[in-house]
Write a protein that holds these residues in place. Sequence first.
Motif, PDB file in Angstrom:
ATOM      1  N   ALA A   1       0.855  -1.189   0.000  1.00 17.67           N
ATOM      2  CA  ALA A   1       0.000   0.000   0.000  1.00 17.67           C
ATOM      3  C   ALA A   1       0.885   1.230   0.000  1.00 17.67           C
ATOM      4  O   ALA A   1       1.617   1.478   0.943  1.00 17.67           O
ATOM      5  CB  ALA A   1      -0.900  -0.003   1.230  1.00 17.67           C
ATOM      6  N   VAL A   2       0.831   1.978  -1.086  1.00 21.00           N
ATOM      7  CA  VAL A   2       1.646   3.185  -1.205  1.00 21.00           C
ATOM      8  C   VAL A   2       0.770   4.430  -1.125  1.00 21.00           C
ATOM      9  O   VAL A   2       1.078   5.379  -0.421  1.00 21.00           O
ATOM     10  CB  VAL A   2       2.437   3.175  -2.530  1.00 21.00           C
ATOM     11  CG1 VAL A   2       3.261   4.434  -2.682  1.00 21.00           C
ATOM     12  CG2 VAL A   2       3.318   1.949  -2.610  1.00 21.00           C
ATOM     13  N   ARG A   3      -0.335   4.402  -1.832  1.00 19.81           N
ATOM     14  CA  ARG A   3      -1.248   5.544  -1.854  1.00 19.81           C
ATOM     15  C   ARG A   3      -2.633   5.028  -1.493  1.00 19.81           C
ATOM     16  O   ARG A   3      -2.758   4.058  -0.786  1.00 19.81           O
ATOM     17  CB  ARG A   3      -1.215   6.183  -3.235  1.00 19.81           C
ATOM     18  CG  ARG A   3       0.128   6.828  -3.521  1.00 19.81           C
ATOM     19  CD  ARG A   3       0.253   7.203  -4.992  1.00 19.81           C
ATOM     20  NE  ARG A   3       1.604   7.608  -5.284  1.00 19.81           N
ATOM     21  CZ  ARG A   3       2.577   6.771  -5.627  1.00 19.81           C
ATOM     22  NH1 ARG A   3       2.341   5.497  -5.723  1.00 19.81           N
ATOM     23  NH2 ARG A   3       3.783   7.228  -5.882  1.00 19.81           N
ATOM     24  N   SER A   4      -3.654   5.679  -1.992  1.00 22.09           N
ATOM     25  CA  SER A   4      -5.009   5.186  -1.727  1.00 22.09           C
ATOM     26  C   SER A   4      -5.219   3.883  -2.491  1.00 22.09           C
ATOM     27  O   SER A   4      -4.489   3.562  -3.434  1.00 22.09           O
ATOM     28  CB  SER A   4      -6.044   6.224  -2.173  1.00 22.09           C
ATOM     29  OG  SER A   4      -6.093   6.299  -3.582  1.00 22.09           O
ATOM     30  N   ARG A   5      -6.211   3.127  -2.094  1.00 23.86           N
ATOM     31  CA  ARG A   5      -6.470   1.834  -2.727  1.00 23.86           C
ATOM     32  C   ARG A   5      -6.735   1.999  -4.215  1.00 23.86           C
ATOM     33  O   ARG A   5      -6.192   1.263  -5.038  1.00 23.86           O
ATOM     34  CB  ARG A   5      -7.663   1.153  -2.041  1.00 23.86           C
ATOM     35  CG  ARG A   5      -7.952  -0.227  -2.579  1.00 23.86           C
ATOM     36  CD  ARG A   5      -9.076  -0.845  -1.816  1.00 23.86           C
ATOM     37  NE  ARG A   5      -8.655  -1.045  -0.449  1.00 23.86           N
ATOM     38  CZ  ARG A   5      -8.694  -2.203   0.189  1.00 23.86           C
ATOM     39  NH1 ARG A   5      -9.171  -3.252  -0.419  1.00 23.86           N
ATOM     40  NH2 ARG A   5      -8.295  -2.292   1.427  1.00 23.86           N
ATOM     41  N   PHE A   6      -7.568   2.958  -4.573  1.00 24.28           N
ATOM     42  CA  PHE A   6      -7.887   3.178  -5.991  1.00 24.28           C
ATOM     43  C   PHE A   6      -6.640   3.507  -6.792  1.00 24.28           C
ATOM     44  O   PHE A   6      -6.415   2.958  -7.872  1.00 24.28           O
ATOM     45  CB  PHE A   6      -8.926   4.303  -6.137  1.00 24.28           C
ATOM     46  CG  PHE A   6      -9.188   4.672  -7.564  1.00 24.28           C
ATOM     47  CD1 PHE A   6     -10.021   3.892  -8.348  1.00 24.28           C
ATOM     48  CD2 PHE A   6      -8.585   5.784  -8.131  1.00 24.28           C
ATOM     49  CE1 PHE A   6     -10.244   4.211  -9.674  1.00 24.28           C
ATOM     50  CE2 PHE A   6      -8.802   6.119  -9.453  1.00 24.28           C
ATOM     51  CZ  PHE A   6      -9.643   5.328 -10.232  1.00 24.28           C
ATOM     52  N   THR A   7      -5.806   4.406  -6.281  1.00 26.64           N
ATOM     53  CA  THR A   7      -4.598   4.807  -7.000  1.00 26.64           C
ATOM     54  C   THR A   7      -3.639   3.638  -7.154  1.00 26.64           C
ATOM     55  O   THR A   7      -3.057   3.439  -8.224  1.00 26.64           O
ATOM     56  CB  THR A   7      -3.904   5.971  -6.272  1.00 26.64           C
ATOM     57  OG1 THR A   7      -4.843   7.036  -6.118  1.00 26.64           O
ATOM     58  CG2 THR A   7      -2.701   6.466  -7.037  1.00 26.64           C
ATOM     59  N   ASP A   8      -3.462   2.853  -6.101  1.00 17.70           N
ATOM     60  CA  ASP A   8      -2.572   1.696  -6.184  1.00 17.70           C
ATOM     61  C   ASP A   8      -3.080   0.673  -7.194  1.00 17.70           C
ATOM     62  O   ASP A   8      -2.317   0.174  -8.030  1.00 17.70           O
ATOM     63  CB  ASP A   8      -2.428   1.029  -4.814  1.00 17.70           C
ATOM     64  CG  ASP A   8      -1.517   1.798  -3.885  1.00 17.70           C
ATOM     65  OD1 ASP A   8      -0.753   2.649  -4.365  1.00 17.70           O
ATOM     66  OD2 ASP A   8      -1.565   1.541  -2.673  1.00 17.70           O
ATOM     67  N   ILE A   9      -4.364   0.364  -7.152  1.00 14.59           N
ATOM     68  CA  ILE A   9      -4.922  -0.625  -8.081  1.00 14.59           C
ATOM     69  C   ILE A   9      -4.802  -0.124  -9.513  1.00 14.59           C
ATOM     70  O   ILE A   9      -4.415  -0.875 -10.423  1.00 14.59           O
ATOM     71  CB  ILE A   9      -6.386  -0.946  -7.717  1.00 14.59           C
ATOM     72  CG1 ILE A   9      -6.439  -1.690  -6.390  1.00 14.59           C
ATOM     73  CG2 ILE A   9      -7.049  -1.762  -8.809  1.00 14.59           C
ATOM     74  CD1 ILE A   9      -7.838  -1.860  -5.849  1.00 14.59           C
ATOM     75  N   ALA A  10      -5.129   1.147  -9.737  1.00 18.20           N
ATOM     76  CA  ALA A  10      -5.040   1.698 -11.092  1.00 18.20           C
ATOM     77  C   ALA A  10      -3.597   1.698 -11.588  1.00 18.20           C
ATOM     78  O   ALA A  10      -3.323   1.307 -12.732  1.00 18.20           O
ATOM     79  CB  ALA A  10      -5.610   3.120 -11.117  1.00 18.20           C
ATOM     80  N   THR A  11      -2.662   2.100 -10.748  1.00 19.22           N
ATOM     81  CA  THR A  11      -1.258   2.157 -11.162  1.00 19.22           C
ATOM     82  C   THR A  11      -0.709   0.770 -11.443  1.00 19.22           C
ATOM     83  O   THR A  11      -0.131   0.518 -12.505  1.00 19.22           O
ATOM     84  CB  THR A  11      -0.408   2.847 -10.078  1.00 19.22           C
ATOM     85  OG1 THR A  11      -0.957   4.140  -9.816  1.00 19.22           O
ATOM     86  CG2 THR A  11       1.029   2.980 -10.524  1.00 19.22           C
TER      87      THR A  11
END
Length: 178
Positions: free
Chosen positions: A133-143
């Motif tokens: 987990a680096v950023r928010s869940r959405f941002t991590d999944i999208a990246t």
Amino acid sequence: MKAPEHSEPPGPEDTAGPEDTAGPDDTTGPEDGITVRDPVSAPDVDGKPRRTTRRFPLFTRDTARPEGGGRAAAGDAPAPARQWPVLTVALLVGLGLLLTALDVFRWGTFLIGAALLVGAALRWAMSGVGMLAVRSRFTDIATYGVLGLTIALLALMVQPKPVLKLPFLQDILHFTVS
């Protein structure tokens, strides 16, 4: 000096210096009596927010952990067991790099893309993934998802003898070169 109850922007007399530390009940600085209008919003050691208002703080002194940034295993487990999601992704990427170094380029890079897709799936499926987990869940999944899918598709289209052929790519190449 007591903070005013209305919501005007802070004036020079209402701001606190970097040496001031105020809790939710303490509105004055340690020795100079400067009023802090908005306490620090980062969580304390127990994870409870210290902020008493919904306004943004004047000074950011700490950053919150990303959502899902807790341990993946219990605290009494050894460090590698606590971080197994990121270690899984790192080991798959390492294996992909090893395959690439051993001249199996297509499948090594495909494995690197697949490892990022595994990271996206772990981030989506689990609530605690440790250092994955680096950023928010959405941002991590999208990246992780976009990078993994792009790398995997490019690995399948690599020349010579591509596994995946997209006919419109040949037309785009001829359009740009000629």
